[in-house]
Each structure stands twice: as structure tokens, then as C-alpha cells.
Design a protein around this motif. Sequence first.
Motif, short mmCIF file in Angstrom:
data_model
loop_
_atom_site.label_atom_id
_atom_site.label_comp_id
_atom_site.label_asym_id
_atom_site.label_seq_id
_atom_site.Cartn_x
_atom_site.Cartn_y
_atom_site.Cartn_z
N GLY A 184 0.78 -1.23 0.00
CA GLY A 184 0.00 0.00 0.00
C GLY A 184 0.81 1.28 0.00
N ALA A 185 2.13 1.18 0.05
CA ALA A 185 2.96 2.39 0.15
C ALA A 185 3.11 3.09 -1.20
CB ALA A 185 4.33 2.04 0.71
N LEU A 186 3.08 2.33 -2.30
CA LEU A 186 3.24 2.92 -3.62
C LEU A 186 1.89 3.01 -4.33
CD1 LEU A 186 6.47 1.14 -4.95
CD2 LEU A 186 6.27 3.21 -3.56
N SER A 187 1.81 3.92 -5.31
CA SER A 187 0.59 4.06 -6.09
C SER A 187 0.92 4.02 -7.57
CB SER A 187 -0.11 5.38 -5.75
OG SER A 187 0.73 6.49 -5.99
N TYR A 188 -0.03 3.53 -8.36
CA TYR A 188 0.17 3.50 -9.80
C TYR A 188 -0.90 4.36 -10.49
CZ TYR A 188 -3.69 0.13 -10.67
OH TYR A 188 -4.92 -0.47 -10.77
N GLY A 189 -0.49 5.00 -11.58
CA GLY A 189 -1.41 5.80 -12.36
C GLY A 189 -1.96 5.01 -13.54
N SER A 190 -3.18 5.35 -13.95
CA SER A 190 -3.78 4.69 -15.11
C SER A 190 -4.49 5.72 -15.96
CB SER A 190 -4.79 3.62 -14.67
OG SER A 190 -6.03 4.21 -14.31
N ALA A 191 -4.89 5.29 -17.16
CA ALA A 191 -5.63 6.17 -18.07
C ALA A 191 -7.10 6.28 -17.67
CB ALA A 191 -5.52 5.64 -19.49
N GLY A 192 -7.48 5.67 -16.56
CA GLY A 192 -8.85 5.73 -16.08
C GLY A 192 -9.35 4.36 -15.68
N SER A 193 -10.35 4.33 -14.84
CA SER A 193 -10.91 3.06 -14.38
C SER A 193 -11.44 2.25 -15.55
CB SER A 193 -12.03 3.32 -13.37
OG SER A 193 -11.53 3.95 -12.21
N GLY A 194 -10.98 1.01 -15.64
CA GLY A 194 -11.41 0.13 -16.71
C GLY A 194 -10.52 0.13 -17.93
N SER A 195 -9.59 1.09 -18.01
CA SER A 195 -8.65 1.11 -19.13
C SER A 195 -7.67 -0.04 -18.99
CB SER A 195 -7.90 2.44 -19.17
OG SER A 195 -7.03 2.54 -18.05
N SER A 196 -6.93 -0.33 -20.06
CA SER A 196 -5.94 -1.41 -19.99
C SER A 196 -4.84 -1.07 -18.99
CB SER A 196 -5.34 -1.68 -21.36
OG SER A 196 -4.62 -0.56 -21.84
N THR A 197 -4.56 0.22 -18.79
CA THR A 197 -3.55 0.60 -17.81
C THR A 197 -4.08 0.51 -16.39
OG1 THR A 197 -4.13 2.93 -18.24
CG2 THR A 197 -2.18 2.05 -19.36
N HIS A 198 -5.33 0.10 -16.24
CA HIS A 198 -5.91 -0.23 -14.93
C HIS A 198 -6.02 -1.74 -14.77
CE1 HIS A 198 -9.71 -0.14 -12.14
NE2 HIS A 198 -8.62 -0.46 -11.46
N THR A 199 -6.58 -2.40 -15.78
CA THR A 199 -6.80 -3.85 -15.64
C THR A 199 -5.50 -4.64 -15.68
OG1 THR A 199 -7.23 -3.96 -18.03
CG2 THR A 199 -9.13 -3.77 -16.58
N VAL A 200 -4.53 -4.22 -16.51
CA VAL A 200 -3.26 -4.95 -16.57
C VAL A 200 -2.51 -4.86 -15.23
CG1 VAL A 200 -0.99 -5.05 -17.67
CG2 VAL A 200 -3.04 -4.83 -19.07
N PRO A 201 -2.42 -3.69 -14.58
CA PRO A 201 -1.82 -3.65 -13.24
C PRO A 201 -2.58 -4.49 -12.21
CG PRO A 201 -1.84 -1.45 -14.16
CD PRO A 201 -2.65 -2.32 -15.09
N GLU A 202 -3.90 -4.54 -12.34
CA GLU A 202 -4.66 -5.37 -11.39
C GLU A 202 -4.37 -6.85 -11.61
OE1 GLU A 202 -6.40 -4.44 -8.75
OE2 GLU A 202 -5.85 -2.35 -9.17
N LEU A 203 -4.18 -7.24 -12.87
CA LEU A 203 -3.76 -8.62 -13.15
C LEU A 203 -2.37 -8.86 -12.55
CD1 LEU A 203 -4.27 -11.32 -14.63
CD2 LEU A 203 -3.23 -10.28 -16.66
N PHE A 204 -1.48 -7.87 -12.70
CA PHE A 204 -0.14 -7.95 -12.11
C PHE A 204 -0.24 -8.11 -10.59
CE2 PHE A 204 3.30 -5.72 -9.90
CZ PHE A 204 4.43 -6.30 -10.45
N LYS A 205 -1.10 -7.33 -9.95
CA LYS A 205 -1.24 -7.41 -8.49
C LYS A 205 -1.75 -8.78 -8.06
CE LYS A 205 -3.41 -3.95 -6.58
NZ LYS A 205 -4.39 -2.84 -6.42
N LEU A 206 -2.71 -9.34 -8.82
CA LEU A 206 -3.21 -10.67 -8.50
C LEU A 206 -2.10 -11.71 -8.61
CD1 LEU A 206 -6.69 -10.79 -10.31
CD2 LEU A 206 -6.28 -10.85 -7.85
N ALA A 207 -1.32 -11.62 -9.69
CA ALA A 207 -0.26 -12.60 -9.92
C ALA A 207 0.86 -12.48 -8.89
CB ALA A 207 0.31 -12.44 -11.33
#
Length: 289
Positions: free
Chosen positions: A117-140
Amino acid sequence: MPFPAGGATDVVARVLAERLQEALGQPVVVENRTGAGGNIGVENVVRSPADGTTLLMGTTGTLTVNPHLYASLGFDPLRDLAPISMAFTTDHVLIVNPQVAAQTGQEFLALVRARPGALSYGSAGSGSSTHTVPELFKLAARVDIAHVPYRGSAPALNDLVAGTVQVMLDQIPSAIGQIQAGRVRALAVTGARRSPLLPDVPTLAEIGLPEAQATSWGAVMAPGGTPAPIVLRVNAAIREALAQPAVRERLAAAGADGVSSTPEELAALLRAESTKWARVVREARITVN
């Protein structure tokens, strides 16, 4: 274009628009209609006349993720848009602000696991690939990195350079300039192979996260009900454009692979991708802010 100028999808759209203008013999203007994770631009096309004069550069997020995120869209991309052709695929790259104390992907994983929780990532908006791909990364990776949505990839990348956010999994075309300038540090790419633009940057599989592999794509769509002859004419123009070596070289230089398809092939891809990302949205508990 449902995202601001400067992002990966916009780069490809402008290259393709130049060639379509030549092939169709009429002006092709790229109009950026932004907001709501791309939904405003998509809806603008859905509500436009089905006469071939308005087209959409759709993306993984706008076409196959957002329907699972927004309960009251008022439209269904798979039902209310007519597939024309695939346009491109592109991998993402894990990038960090140079102040982040990680020189490699393995060091980054150790850092975020030690500081949930210490770091944050930016995305092009909720639901964009720059949101879903990091969430897949976080799950993995089983890590916790906070999400900060922006109205497009370019402003998110600007804040990454400034240090307002520390991480992005941006598409290579929009990130490559900042990587080459040394303003951000590239740690891993999301594709099955290393990128020719970043030959020294390992894949996520190489740093121990094969299940985080992901490729984004863009596709040209028309309003639902567009007559088949128009769809086929535009499809032929896109296929001709993407077959030209000069176009493929320009896209490759930007980190994207030009990929065309038949309307039927694109329709099948949309159905498969919708099923895939519905699972990611559900398992990652992705919500819109």
C-alpha cells in the motif's frame, strides 16, 4: 478517439487516419472525446448515424472491460457497435519513477511486498488497460499498490515523471519516449517476448510472473447497423493500410504491431476478451471510482 492525445491508442489512430484519408479519398479527422474511462467517446459513436462517417478506435478497456464495470452504461459495445477490423496490438511495460529504490523487476517485487500500500500506480482511467493490466499484475504478484485514475495515459505518465505516482504499467508506444529520455525506469514488459524497442528489459515471465502476461489491442468499430458494403469498404482500406511496410514500420517504431482482421474475426475476439476480462474484474474486485 475516446482518450486524450498522446497516448498509445491515439498514436496508432493518427498513423492509420493518414492512410485511410488517402484510401477513402476524403478527410479523416481524429477527434478526442474523453472521459468516463472512454465511455463518453464510445457512446458518441454509438449514437452517431450508421453511415460510415463516424468510426471508433476502440480498445480492450472500452469494448470488453467497461461493460463489466459500469452497471448503467446505457449501451452495449458488443451489441451496439459493428466490428470492422483489428488495428493493432501492443504490450505494456512496468515503469517506475527514478526515485523508486528498485533497479530490477525482482527488486521492485521485493519492495512492494515489503511495503504493501505504500506505492501508487497511475492509469488512463478506471477500466482502461492501464488499470486492468496492473490489477492482473497485483493478482499474480500478490501485492498491494494503490490505484490513481487519470483522464488518459499521458497525464498519468506526466505525474509518474513528477513523482506524484510511483508506478505505471503503460503501453509501450506512449511510454517509450520517457524511458529513452531517462525520466522513468523500465523494469519488465508484459508480452510473451522482449520488445525490440526495449531488448534489455525482461518479460514478466522472466522475473517470475508468467501469469501476469497481457497484450492490449485496438480495433476500429462503426455504429451498429452500418450497412455491410460500408463496413467491407472501410475494412479493405484498413487492411491495405496495415499491409504497407511504411505504416508497419511507423507503428513498430512506436511499439505497436499493426494487426488487421475480418469483421467476423474481430467479433469472435470481442466475445472471448469480454469473457476473459469479466473474470479479472470479478476476481480483482475492480470498481470504478
